[in-house]
Scaffold this active site. Structure first.
Site, PDB file in Angstrom:
ATOM      1  N   ASP A   1       0.853  -1.188   0.000  1.00 36.81           N
ATOM      2  CA  ASP A   1       0.000   0.000   0.000  1.00 36.81           C
ATOM      3  C   ASP A   1       0.892   1.242   0.000  1.00 36.81           C
ATOM      4  O   ASP A   1       1.636   1.488   0.950  1.00 36.81           O
ATOM      5  CB  ASP A   1      -0.891  -0.011   1.239  1.00 36.81           C
ATOM      6  CG  ASP A   1      -2.000   1.030   1.160  1.00 36.81           C
ATOM      7  OD1 ASP A   1      -2.090   1.735   0.139  1.00 36.81           O
ATOM      8  OD2 ASP A   1      -2.780   1.130   2.137  1.00 36.81           O
TER       9      ASP A   1
ATOM     10  N   ASP B   1      -2.787   2.528  -6.387  1.00 38.21           N
ATOM     11  CA  ASP B   1      -1.696   2.631  -5.412  1.00 38.21           C
ATOM     12  C   ASP B   1      -1.591   1.452  -4.455  1.00 38.21           C
ATOM     13  O   ASP B   1      -0.912   1.543  -3.431  1.00 38.21           O
ATOM     14  CB  ASP B   1      -1.848   3.924  -4.600  1.00 38.21           C
ATOM     15  CG  ASP B   1      -3.128   3.947  -3.773  1.00 38.21           C
ATOM     16  OD1 ASP B   1      -4.019   3.108  -4.030  1.00 38.21           O
ATOM     17  OD2 ASP B   1      -3.244   4.794  -2.874  1.00 38.21           O
ATOM     18  N   GLU B   2      -2.232   0.340  -4.758  1.00 37.00           N
ATOM     19  CA  GLU B   2      -2.116  -0.820  -3.880  1.00 37.00           C
ATOM     20  C   GLU B   2      -2.335  -2.118  -4.656  1.00 37.00           C
ATOM     21  O   GLU B   2      -3.008  -2.141  -5.688  1.00 37.00           O
ATOM     22  CB  GLU B   2      -3.106  -0.738  -2.718  1.00 37.00           C
ATOM     23  CG  GLU B   2      -4.557  -0.763  -3.155  1.00 37.00           C
ATOM     24  CD  GLU B   2      -5.510  -0.783  -1.978  1.00 37.00           C
ATOM     25  OE1 GLU B   2      -5.309  -1.614  -1.068  1.00 37.00           O
ATOM     26  OE2 GLU B   2      -6.459   0.023  -1.978  1.00 37.00           O
TER      27      GLU B   2
END
Length: 418
Positions: free
Chosen positions: A16, A112-113
């Site tokens: 993350d 983003d993860e």
């Protein structure tokens, strides 16, 4: 009898990125580091809502979805930047490319993860996590948190336990001490509304959920109640699936109005604009929506979502607008509206979409029959994909104009194929 390989426990990472948009801006402009920074959708208009912010800004109380005026009030020195989506997409691709250097089993879940299955890696998981975290910081100048666990749910939970720049290992045997004491609203997958419902049956902590009555849970939340109980007990059979970026569970668009309004003309015009966008995205993905939902957010931020099953799957903009209009006019309370949204759900591929002929659609279908026969003859002669009525291409090759949460992922896959 199971082999040793089959009994081998999985090792799942959840990677993350910390304050991704803000971190990318800081990597581009190091002068922003260490300063309160916020990324805001539209500083000049009512849409000035905080998208994300740096940890320095969070110390002042600035947080995601906060109106810009309020953020500036509590943090007068706040630096505001507009989002640079092209830069974020590019950086995200670089991030996922780096993760794939360690295993092909990488499943992006947002810009983003993502999850990694590193079960087959010989290096110790903690050491591997440190290497990946260090490389993300050194190569891309981006901080990250990594959760390590035997399944997705626990890995996601672990990555949230220490931010920024955290590495957390969460074992199943640690669930009673690390997970169960937490308030139910802190469990991944449970929002405030679900937490409110659970409290009505005496579920206040994750331990309460883990030990809750199955019949009560199913009555309250349906099958999702049982699934949440399993997660609370550390049970999550989902695999890390690199191909999941092709799965579209829904297609939707929403927009915040310039100002709260009760003008029916303006609201319906906004719905038509949203219907056009949803239709275009459905066609672009070669899918049809089997159900439709309309979201209405009022001036007091209270949000109502209403859905209906469609008689026939559709991607037609006029049909989407008319169904959305019916839902809206039926459920609108006449109070000022702040935001509207339309979402197509229960998506089916073009090849599996069907149309139920009835008294109202039969005549129109009959008129189109000669054209359909001609199309079928051409397909028989030149191939199934020679002509596609109203469709731009097959799903896995249809990479343009996708949603922001998917397009950068598909671009990455396309580059790999090319």
């Amino acid at each position: 009898m199971k082999t040793k390989q089959e009994r081998k426990p999985r090792i799942i990472f959840h990677v993350d990125m910390n304050s991704f948009y803000a971190s990318v801006e800081m990597a581009k402009n190091p002068e922003l580091k260490g300063k309160p920074l916020a990324i805001c959708g539209n500083p000049e208009q009512r849409k000035g809502i905080i998208v994300t912010c740096s940890y320095e800004a969070r110390k002042y109380g600035v947080k995601t979805t906060m109106p810009l005026w309020e953020a500036k009030r509590i943090c007068p020195k706040l630096i505001v930047r507009r989002p640079n989506f092209d830069l974020y997409r590019k950086t995200s691709r670089q991030m996922f490319d780096l993760l794939r250097e360690y295993t092909p089993m990488v499943e992006p879940v947002s810009i983003d993860e993502g999850y990694m299955d590193v079960t087959e890696q010989s290096i110790h998981p903690l050491q591997l996590a440190k290497i990946i975290q260090s490389r993300l910081l050194h190569d891309l100048d981006l901080p990250s948190s990594i959760g390590i666990a035997p399944n997705k749910f626990l890995a996601k939970t672990a990555s949230n336990m220490k931010k920024p720049m955290g590495i957390t290992l969460l074992r199943k045997r640690e669930i009673p001490t690390k997970l169960w004491p937490l308030p139910i609203e802190q469990m991944h997958g449970i929002g405030m509304k679900t937490a409110e419902k659970l409290r009505t049956i005496g579920v206040f902590t994750i331990k309460d959920l883990a030990q809750a009555n199955d019949i009560q849970l199913k009555s309250l939340l349906g099958i999702n109640g049982i699934r949440l109980k399993e997660r609370a007990n550390g049970i999550d059979p989902r695999i890390v699936d690199p191909d999941s970026i092709y799965d579209y569970k829904s297609v939707g668009n929403s927009t915040t109005l310039r100002e709260d309004t009760t003008s029916e003309e303006e609201l319906l015009s906004t719905l038509r604009m949203l219907a056009d966008k949803v239709s275009a995205r459905l066609k672009n993905k070669s899918v049809f929506a089997s159900s439709l939902s309309v979201m209405i957010r009022y001036h007091d931020w209270k949000t109502h979502t209403r859905s209906k099953k469609l008689e026939n799957p559709t991607q037609n903009r006029e049909e989407i607008f008319q169904e959305a209009k019916k839902l809206f006019t039926k459920h609108w309370t006449k109070k000022p509206v702040r935001l509207l949204g339309i979402t197509g759900n229960e998506l089916v591929d073009q090849g599996h979409a069907y149309k139920q002929l009835d008294l109202f659609s039969y005549e129109k279908d009959a008129e189109e029959e000669p054209l359909l026969q001609t199309l079928e003859q051409l397909k028989e002669k030149f191939g199934e994909n020679a002509i596609q009525k109203g469709i731009t291409g097959q799903k896995k090759d249809n990479l343009a104009n996708t949603s922001f949460s998917k397009d950068f992922l598909l671009d990455s896959v396309k580059r790999e194929r090319d």
